[in-house]
Structures are given as C-alpha cells and as structure tokens.
Design a protein around this motif. Sequence first.
Motif, PDB file in Angstrom:
ATOM      1  N   VAL A 129       0.825  -1.209   0.000  1.00 56.16           N
ATOM      2  CA  VAL A 129       0.000   0.000   0.000  1.00 56.16           C
ATOM      3  C   VAL A 129       0.858   1.257   0.000  1.00 56.16           C
ATOM      4  O   VAL A 129       0.599   2.214  -0.723  1.00 56.16           O
ATOM      5  CB  VAL A 129      -0.934  -0.008   1.238  1.00 56.16           C
ATOM      6  CG1 VAL A 129      -1.727   1.298   1.325  1.00 56.16           C
ATOM      7  CG2 VAL A 129      -1.870  -1.204   1.194  1.00 56.16           C
ATOM      8  N   LEU A 130       1.907   1.247   0.829  1.00 58.54           N
ATOM      9  CA  LEU A 130       2.687   2.462   1.036  1.00 58.54           C
ATOM     10  C   LEU A 130       3.623   2.793  -0.124  1.00 58.54           C
ATOM     11  O   LEU A 130       3.844   3.976  -0.430  1.00 58.54           O
ATOM     12  CB  LEU A 130       3.495   2.336   2.332  1.00 58.54           C
ATOM     13  CG  LEU A 130       2.662   2.326   3.617  1.00 58.54           C
ATOM     14  CD1 LEU A 130       3.545   2.027   4.821  1.00 58.54           C
ATOM     15  CD2 LEU A 130       1.957   3.673   3.795  1.00 58.54           C
ATOM     16  N   ASP A 131       4.200   1.779  -0.744  1.00 58.16           N
ATOM     17  CA  ASP A 131       5.127   2.078  -1.843  1.00 58.16           C
ATOM     18  C   ASP A 131       4.468   2.874  -2.967  1.00 58.16           C
ATOM     19  O   ASP A 131       5.026   3.879  -3.452  1.00 58.16           O
ATOM     20  CB  ASP A 131       5.741   0.789  -2.380  1.00 58.16           C
ATOM     21  CG  ASP A 131       6.729   0.176  -1.397  1.00 58.16           C
ATOM     22  OD1 ASP A 131       7.155   0.890  -0.460  1.00 58.16           O
ATOM     23  OD2 ASP A 131       7.057  -1.025  -1.545  1.00 58.16           O
ATOM     24  N   PRO A 132       3.261   2.517  -3.408  1.00 62.15           N
ATOM     25  CA  PRO A 132       2.599   3.360  -4.423  1.00 62.15           C
ATOM     26  C   PRO A 132       2.275   4.763  -3.906  1.00 62.15           C
ATOM     27  O   PRO A 132       2.335   5.739  -4.673  1.00 62.15           O
ATOM     28  CB  PRO A 132       1.318   2.581  -4.735  1.00 62.15           C
ATOM     29  CG  PRO A 132       1.630   1.163  -4.384  1.00 62.15           C
ATOM     30  CD  PRO A 132       2.532   1.249  -3.198  1.00 62.15           C
TER      31      PRO A 132
ATOM     32  N   LEU B 276      -0.439   9.843   6.810  1.00 69.39           N
ATOM     33  CA  LEU B 276       0.244   8.574   7.082  1.00 69.39           C
ATOM     34  C   LEU B 276       0.802   8.557   8.501  1.00 69.39           C
ATOM     35  O   LEU B 276       0.756   7.532   9.201  1.00 69.39           O
ATOM     36  CB  LEU B 276       1.354   8.353   6.070  1.00 69.39           C
ATOM     37  CG  LEU B 276       0.905   8.071   4.635  1.00 69.39           C
ATOM     38  CD1 LEU B 276       2.114   8.022   3.702  1.00 69.39           C
ATOM     39  CD2 LEU B 276       0.128   6.757   4.568  1.00 69.39           C
ATOM     40  N   ALA B 277       1.323   9.679   8.984  1.00 66.59           N
ATOM     41  CA  ALA B 277       1.839   9.752  10.342  1.00 66.59           C
ATOM     42  C   ALA B 277       0.731   9.527  11.367  1.00 66.59           C
ATOM     43  O   ALA B 277       0.946   8.896  12.407  1.00 66.59           O
ATOM     44  CB  ALA B 277       2.525  11.099  10.572  1.00 66.59           C
ATOM     45  N   ALA B 278      -0.465  10.059  11.073  1.00 66.14           N
ATOM     46  CA  ALA B 278      -1.594   9.845  11.981  1.00 66.14           C
ATOM     47  C   ALA B 278      -1.952   8.364  12.085  1.00 66.14           C
ATOM     48  O   ALA B 278      -2.475   7.908  13.105  1.00 66.14           O
ATOM     49  CB  ALA B 278      -2.794  10.650  11.497  1.00 66.14           C
ATOM     50  N   GLY B 279      -1.658   7.619  11.041  1.00 67.09           N
ATOM     51  CA  GLY B 279      -1.898   6.177  11.065  1.00 67.09           C
ATOM     52  C   GLY B 279      -0.720   5.377  11.565  1.00 67.09           C
ATOM     53  O   GLY B 279      -0.753   4.144  11.513  1.00 67.09           O
ATOM     54  N   GLY B 280       0.338   6.054  12.030  1.00 71.62           N
ATOM     55  CA  GLY B 280       1.465   5.351  12.628  1.00 71.62           C
ATOM     56  C   GLY B 280       2.613   5.097  11.680  1.00 71.62           C
ATOM     57  O   GLY B 280       3.455   4.244  11.952  1.00 71.62           O
ATOM     58  N   VAL B 281       2.691   5.835  10.572  1.00 72.76           N
ATOM     59  CA  VAL B 281       3.764   5.634   9.595  1.00 72.76           C
ATOM     60  C   VAL B 281       4.546   6.941   9.443  1.00 72.76           C
ATOM     61  O   VAL B 281       3.979   7.987   9.114  1.00 72.76           O
ATOM     62  CB  VAL B 281       3.205   5.194   8.229  1.00 72.76           C
ATOM     63  CG1 VAL B 281       4.345   5.047   7.219  1.00 72.76           C
ATOM     64  CG2 VAL B 281       2.440   3.884   8.371  1.00 72.76           C
TER      65      VAL B 281
ATOM     66  N   ILE C 269       4.222  13.305  14.920  1.00 72.34           N
ATOM     67  CA  ILE C 269       3.763  13.578  13.563  1.00 72.34           C
ATOM     68  C   ILE C 269       4.423  14.843  13.025  1.00 72.34           C
ATOM     69  O   ILE C 269       4.196  15.941  13.533  1.00 72.34           O
ATOM     70  CB  ILE C 269       2.231  13.744  13.524  1.00 72.34           C
ATOM     71  CG1 ILE C 269       1.547  12.431  13.916  1.00 72.34           C
ATOM     72  CG2 ILE C 269       1.768  14.200  12.150  1.00 72.34           C
ATOM     73  CD1 ILE C 269       0.048  12.521  13.992  1.00 72.34           C
ATOM     74  N   GLY C 270       5.262  14.676  12.032  1.00 78.47           N
ATOM     75  CA  GLY C 270       5.874  15.818  11.380  1.00 78.47           C
ATOM     76  C   GLY C 270       6.789  16.642  12.246  1.00 78.47           C
ATOM     77  O   GLY C 270       7.179  17.730  11.865  1.00 78.47           O
TER      78      GLY C 270
END
Length: 447
Positions: A378-381, A405-410, A432-433
Amino acid sequence: MDAGQGLLVLMGSGETSPTMVTLHRELVAHLEPGAEAVILETPYGFQVNREDISSRAREYFRRSVGLVTTVMADTDADVPAEVDSDTLHDQLHRAAWVFCGPGSPSYALRRWQEQGLGQALADRVRRGRGVTVMASAAACTVGLVALPVYEVYKAGHPPVWLDGLDLLESLGLPVAVIPHYDNAEGGTHDTRFCYLGETRLVALEKHLPGESAVLGIDEHTAVVIDLGAGSARVWGRGVMTVRRRGAVTVIPSGTVVPLDRLRRLVAGIAATHSPGLWEATESVQPDAPSSVGGPVTLQEAVTAADTLFESARAARDAGGMVAAILQLEAEISSWSGDTEEDEGGQEWARTILRGMIRQLVAPAQQGMAEPERTLGRVLDPLLDLRGALRAQGAYDLADRLRTSLAAGGVRIRDDARSSRWQLLPGDHTAAIGADEPTGPAEVPPMT
C-alpha cells in the motif's frame, strides 16, 4: 488436632496433586524436626514405572510440604523375605509419618499379608501412633473388606469383596472404604464408587455383614480421623457418604463428626439426623491452582486454559493466547507430582499445549511479515504518488499525505533522491511531522 495423639487420614484422590498441599502441610506441621517420614511403595510395586512414581511423590512432598521422605520399596524379588519383613516392620514402627497411595488394592493386600505389614499398620492405628495417610488405592484396603478395582473394572472379573486390613476395627467402624466415590470419568457410563457403578455396588452391598456399611470418600476429599480426640473431620472438595443398603447419609466438607455418632450411622441406629447435625462447622476447600481461577483437577485446569485460549483466538488477542499457553504450562508443571494416572493425564495435557502452540504459528508468521508484505504493497505506491506531487510543486498535498500517514502510525523520511517509510512504535501522535521539513524545503537541493 494434635498429631502426637495419632491421625489416620483417608483420601479419596488427588493425594499428590496441588489440591491437597494445604492439608499435607497441616498434617506435617506437628511433626518433630527430623522425624522419619516414609512412603510405602507396595500398592504400585508391581508397576514397571514404580521408581518414577516414587521419585515424583518424594519431590512433591519435598517441594510442596518441605518434607524429606524415604521410600519403603516393594523389594521381595531382591531381598530375602524374612530380612525384608523385619526391615519394613522396624521402619514402620519408627516412622512418625507414613504415606501410601495409588496402585492396586488387591496386590497391596497380598504383599502386606506376606510381609505381615497389615498387622503393623493396624498397630499404628490402634496405638494412635503418628500420622498415617492412606489414599486412593491404599484407602480401599483399610476397611473390613476391600474392592479389587483392577480386576473388576479393567479385567471384567465378577465383583467380589476381598478381606481388608480392617484398620478401623479398633475404632468400631466395620466399613468398606470406597475412594473416588463421585468419579465421573466415564461420561456416558457410570464410574462412580471407584469405577464400580451403581449396579455392581448394589450387588456387592448384599454381601456385607449386617452391622457394616460403605464409607464413601469423594475425589479430592479427605477424612481426617483424630485418634486421640475420637472424631473425624471431612476436608476438601466433596463429601463423605455413609451408605447402608442404599440408604445414604451425606456429611459435607468442614464437618467434624464424633466417632460414636459415626458408629451409630454405620450400624444403622442413626440413619436419619436432626436438622443441622451435619452442617459444616467450617469452610474447608482444597487448594485450587490459582492461575486458571479455581479448577481442582488437571482435566479442569486444561479445559479452563483451552477455553481462555479459544476466546483469545476468536478475539484476535495474541497476548491472551500466549497467556493461556503459559498458564497451561504452569498447571502441567504443578501437577507433575500427581502419582495417580487418571484418564487423559499429563500426556493429554501436553497434547493440548502443543496444539495451542501450533495454532499460534500462522498468526505469528503473518505478524512478523506484516510491515513488508502488507503495508509495503500500500505504502510504496503512495510514496511514488507523493514524489510525483513534489515534482509538480504540489507541496501542500504532499505534506497532507505525509501527515495522514503519520496519523496512522507511519513516519515518512525523505533524502535527496527517495523517501522511506517506518512504523512508529507506541503513541506516535506526538511525533507527527515533528522533525520533518515541510513545503518547498523538502525539494532536493539543486546541483
């Protein structure tokens, strides 16, 4: 109770299980330091694993009760009979504590008759000497008559009484002692009354002397007879039952019964009782393995742990599944000293344990591969999309994508040529950020 006045303890089952630890501690608490403690091997002396049974029993009493014991081996094949008999008599006479448990009642009776030890055991009771614990198969032998359990239940012999040791004769109690009285292992067939069942017990009762009765002791239950005080106390999970020709008087755990009243029940003089006479005088329960919330047999402990495991699996709770596995492993360890070979037993419990572990393999493997195999697809695209937005100058959209993405833990980390993603552990919202540049500043420097 004063152990110095003599105690005779009859146990229905569980004699070397976690359920009886508290009672064993009570029984040995009054012994003098260094008092001789003996385990009689005789009832299981014919078994090829007798050394293992003795070793587990010794370890159980050492670990659970702090009692160092010696084993009186059934050594007729190795030692001349007259020497063996004299040695055993001397040991029994000196011992402050004697324990005898699982095996074959008929084998034990035959061997004790050959060795003359039946009389030695009767002398201990008659003289009120020390603590004598007769459990399970050994408990079968102490009455006026005894039940040949193996021959009837396993080999299909017609049910008959054998002559018992009659250890209770000096107490005026002509009874047939039946441990495992409430056994329910048979499931769809009746295994109560030490695997005898109702039909065979009724047939055998007809051959009891008129003044006698059946004294039934439930599993994980004991009857502690204080030879000095002349009383019997019921301890543990179940009850003691006095049965005369089908007429039943149930005496619950926690009840202290004067022996003269018990004699009257056995003789049929007090077949009924006034209200409250047999009410428990104290709350006495066997020890329950704490890790599974109260079961008092290994089978119950396994069932409870298995139920917890299945609930955790259904809830996709990996921690709960592991906790159930560790709980069952602890229960198996705590029951390792149990010398009774009940249906299922230790190997059955280990089979359940291994099955739990196997069920963990697939979700554990999936969890270990999860970031690269699933999130990566999912993340690579999305990182490619973010790179395209940045190349087009759409920095606000690229930043919003990174923030989402950071809010989702990435976490997204950029360098001059590429971007990488990383899962944030624990509470990731504060990060986050926090340490990432935003907007045009993220554009790689011109060269």
